[in-house]
Design a protein around this motif. Sequence first.
Motif, PDB file in Angstrom:
ATOM      1  N   SER A   1      33.925 -55.329  65.146  1.00 19.62           N
ATOM      2  CA  SER A   1      33.139 -56.076  66.130  1.00 19.62           C
ATOM      3  C   SER A   1      31.861 -56.668  65.541  1.00 19.62           C
ATOM      4  O   SER A   1      31.324 -57.646  66.079  1.00 19.62           O
TER       5      SER A   1
ATOM      6  N   TYR B   1      29.729 -44.723  67.636  1.00 25.54           N
ATOM      7  CA  TYR B   1      29.546 -46.171  67.725  1.00 25.54           C
ATOM      8  C   TYR B   1      30.205 -46.755  68.967  1.00 25.54           C
ATOM      9  O   TYR B   1      29.886 -47.872  69.381  1.00 25.54           O
ATOM     10  N   SER B   2      31.153 -46.031  69.573  1.00 22.19           N
ATOM     11  CA  SER B   2      31.792 -46.489  70.799  1.00 22.19           C
ATOM     12  C   SER B   2      31.551 -45.467  71.898  1.00 22.19           C
ATOM     13  O   SER B   2      31.413 -44.264  71.634  1.00 22.19           O
TER      14      SER B   2
ATOM     15  N   ARG C   1      36.941 -41.558  71.252  1.00 20.11           N
ATOM     16  CA  ARG C   1      36.362 -41.755  72.578  1.00 20.11           C
ATOM     17  C   ARG C   1      36.740 -40.622  73.535  1.00 20.11           C
ATOM     18  O   ARG C   1      36.195 -40.547  74.631  1.00 20.11           O
TER      19      ARG C   1
END
Length: 350
Positions: A291, A77-78, A68
């Motif tokens: 998740s 994906y984040s 991130r």
Amino acid sequence: MAPVRNSRVLFNSVPQGASHERTGYPVPGETLVTDHSQTIDLDNVSLDGGKVLAKVLAISVDPYLRGRMRAASKKSYSDAFKLGDPISNFAVVKVLRSDNPSYKPGQHLYGFADFAEYIVISEPSHWRVLPENSNVPWSVYVGVAGMPGKTAVYGWKEVAQAKKGETVYVSTAAGPVGSMVVQIAKAEGLKVIASAGQESKLDFLRQIGADVVFNYKTTDLATVLEEHGPIDIYWDHVGNKTLSTVLDHMNTFGRVVIIGAIASYNGQPDPIYNLATALWKRLTLRGFIVSDYEKKYADEFYATIPEKIAKGEFKYTETIVRSLDDAPQLVTDVQKGNNTGKAVIILADD
């Protein structure tokens, strides 16, 4: 009451090395900085619209946070952290005030929070109320009773498809995910090969029952797998050359559970030249994001795993710091493997 300090850890710059977004380790004080300038009025901050004011007790530090710390233009994906804003991750908080009837002062919640001393939760429905008498420390709810533990349990159920008598190799096995996998596998009657990079971590792996334990920094992986394989399940936290080596030692119809790729988080990834092995061995290589399975498994997880932890059926280790001033260094230590077990920032015990 007068406003009080609300320290935060801010994303200050993308780690630099070469042009690649994942080149270079985070530098404490440059990549992440701790800011003490903000204050918050705990008595009067607005909670209109069902918001909740909470004190942050424990924040998780995980390897994936490195992904991130990238330019916002790079997709993953984040979401990328925003420059100048606080970084965030899974946390346990205590409710101080609430404008939401479902959340009461004194309750403890688990969810996604800024690295800060206090937060205002605008969407508390995304948070889970934790039990008050579980005999599990709050820090553990961001470790083996939180996202890392869920990764192990959900991934094992969904992807590993383990059978008694099979052999599993777990890389970086002394961390919160890997150590849970080791213990789950032993409980289900598998042979477990586990690696780590420090003697203290190897001792922990022996204590939790791994059958074959070795230091990946000083011992040749191929030699270990040749002697103790073939491997039916590879639980992969590393990627790169380690994955290539393991592919050569997989059993027919083996499963590779790809959880992470720490070897390339801070540098260029190595190519995998022997992927054709997956064809003739009929392997399954499956990437796993925890998740995706929260709705399917979360209720069962919370109904069973914390109780097992409280009884000592699942063991764990932690590296703890108690100040946001120490958070930037801990983030870097996790990337370099200099922590032991779960890395967690504890800002208050309750």
